[in-house]
Design a protein around this motif. Structure first.
Motif, PDB file in Angstrom:
ATOM      1  N   LYS A   1       0.812  -1.217   0.000  1.00 53.86           N
ATOM      2  CA  LYS A   1       0.000   0.000   0.000  1.00 53.86           C
ATOM      3  C   LYS A   1       0.846   1.269   0.000  1.00 53.86           C
ATOM      4  CE  LYS A   1      -3.759  -2.201   2.600  1.00 53.86           C
ATOM      5  NZ  LYS A   1      -4.511  -2.201   3.885  1.00 53.86           N
ATOM      6  N   ASN A   2       2.146   1.152   0.330  1.00 59.60           N
ATOM      7  CA  ASN A   2       2.962   2.362   0.457  1.00 59.60           C
ATOM      8  C   ASN A   2       3.540   2.793  -0.893  1.00 59.60           C
ATOM      9  OD1 ASN A   2       5.561   1.260  -0.089  1.00 59.60           O
ATOM     10  ND2 ASN A   2       5.982   0.859   2.076  1.00 59.60           N
ATOM     11  N   PRO A   3       4.274   3.893  -0.963  1.00 60.42           N
ATOM     12  CA  PRO A   3       4.753   4.419  -2.253  1.00 60.42           C
ATOM     13  C   PRO A   3       5.674   3.505  -3.049  1.00 60.42           C
ATOM     14  CG  PRO A   3       4.752   6.169  -0.616  1.00 60.42           C
ATOM     15  CD  PRO A   3       4.460   4.901   0.131  1.00 60.42           C
ATOM     16  N   ASP A   4       6.238   2.449  -2.423  1.00 57.64           N
ATOM     17  CA  ASP A   4       7.054   1.505  -3.191  1.00 57.64           C
ATOM     18  C   ASP A   4       6.223   0.782  -4.245  1.00 57.64           C
ATOM     19  OD1 ASP A   4       9.417   2.058  -1.926  1.00 57.64           O
ATOM     20  OD2 ASP A   4       9.310   0.360  -0.533  1.00 57.64           O
ATOM     21  N   PHE A   5       4.924   0.605  -3.955  1.00 57.46           N
ATOM     22  CA  PHE A   5       4.057  -0.138  -4.871  1.00 57.46           C
ATOM     23  C   PHE A   5       2.825   0.704  -5.257  1.00 57.46           C
ATOM     24  CE2 PHE A   5       6.598  -3.592  -3.075  1.00 57.46           C
ATOM     25  CZ  PHE A   5       6.883  -4.335  -4.223  1.00 57.46           C
ATOM     26  N   PHE A   6       1.667   0.393  -4.683  1.00 59.39           N
ATOM     27  CA  PHE A   6       0.427   1.014  -5.157  1.00 59.39           C
ATOM     28  C   PHE A   6       0.228   2.455  -4.682  1.00 59.39           C
ATOM     29  CE2 PHE A   6      -0.496  -3.481  -5.754  1.00 59.39           C
ATOM     30  CZ  PHE A   6      -1.096  -3.479  -7.000  1.00 59.39           C
ATOM     31  N   ASP A   7       0.872   2.846  -3.590  1.00 61.56           N
ATOM     32  CA  ASP A   7       0.749   4.211  -3.077  1.00 61.56           C
ATOM     33  C   ASP A   7      -0.729   4.603  -2.984  1.00 61.56           C
ATOM     34  OD1 ASP A   7       1.342   6.716  -2.162  1.00 61.56           O
ATOM     35  OD2 ASP A   7       2.325   7.419  -3.982  1.00 61.56           O
ATOM     36  N   VAL A   8      -1.468   3.837  -2.167  1.00 60.54           N
ATOM     37  CA  VAL A   8      -2.927   3.985  -2.141  1.00 60.54           C
ATOM     38  C   VAL A   8      -3.381   5.351  -1.612  1.00 60.54           C
ATOM     39  CG1 VAL A   8      -3.273   1.504  -1.947  1.00 60.54           C
ATOM     40  CG2 VAL A   8      -3.150   2.893   0.131  1.00 60.54           C
TER      41      VAL A   8
END
Length: 204
Positions: free
Chosen positions: A89-96
């Motif tokens: 969920k964090n900015p490394d991946f989906f950045d929800v």
């Protein structure tokens, strides 16, 4: 060569249960977007998004003009590991926090054989929009639930390269290769509920 009329008939056969009901709504409580990705070059990690909603509108006169408009709540991602889910969920991946939704809007519907469709559309994820093609099985034969609602369902699959959507985070392995694969297999399991017809406007 097939005539336009024959093509339209073929598509009506492909969608027998929906041909006479124009508007369907995705039942969020009974639908999911599932995915699988290679991990450490040795196994597959599976996960899903639960917050799927949207509409399926079927053109009764020309099935090829039917549309799909779906939205997924990115924060509902679940891989059965709280620490991994928080990382996804964090900015490394989906950045929800910045990109809370994943959307799909169809641009073309085609017959792909009996009970099969190819639905092309624009997928927007992580702020990037790319065309994708869904291989669709169904819809299932329409049935009535215990509360009098008419329901159907479809299964749609596709494969994506996560880097195409800016999801580029990875870690190199000492033995070669990377920790997370680039190709993601996606399967959408959607239960549809027929929307009630709008009441006629009262005469003045």
């Amino acid at each position: 060569m097939k005539t336009p009329l024959k093509s339209a008939v073929a598509l009506l056969v492909a969608l027998p249960s929906l041909a006479f009901a124009a508007n369907w709504e995705i039942d969020t409580a009974h639908s999911s977007a599932d995915f699988s990705v290679r991990h450490l070059m040795v196994s597959n990690v599976k996960g899903s998004f639960a917050g799927v909603k949207g509409t399926v509108n079927v053109d009764e006169k020309d099935i090829t003009k039917s549309t799909v408009d779906a939205t997924i709540d990115a924060a509902t991602i679940n891989t059965n590991n709280a620490q991994r889910d928080a990382h996804l969920k964090n900015p490394d991946f989906f950045d929800v926090a910045k990109y809370p939704t994943i959307t799909f809007k169809s641009t073309k519907v085609e017959s792909a054989g009996e009970g099969k469709l190819k639905v092309t559309g624009n997928l927007t994820m992580h702020g990037v929009t790319k065309p994708v093609v869904l291989d669709v099985t169904g819809p299932a034969k329409e049935s009535k639930d215990p509360w009098g609602n008419f329901r159907s369902g479809v299964v749609a699959t596709t494969k994506l390269n996560r880097k195409d959507f800016g999801l580029t985070y990875n870690q190199a392995l000492e033995t070669g290769g990377v920790a997370v694969g680039e190709e993601v297999s996606v399967e959408l399991n959607l239960e549809l509920q027929r929307k009630a017809a709008a009441a006629p406007a009262a005469k003045k």
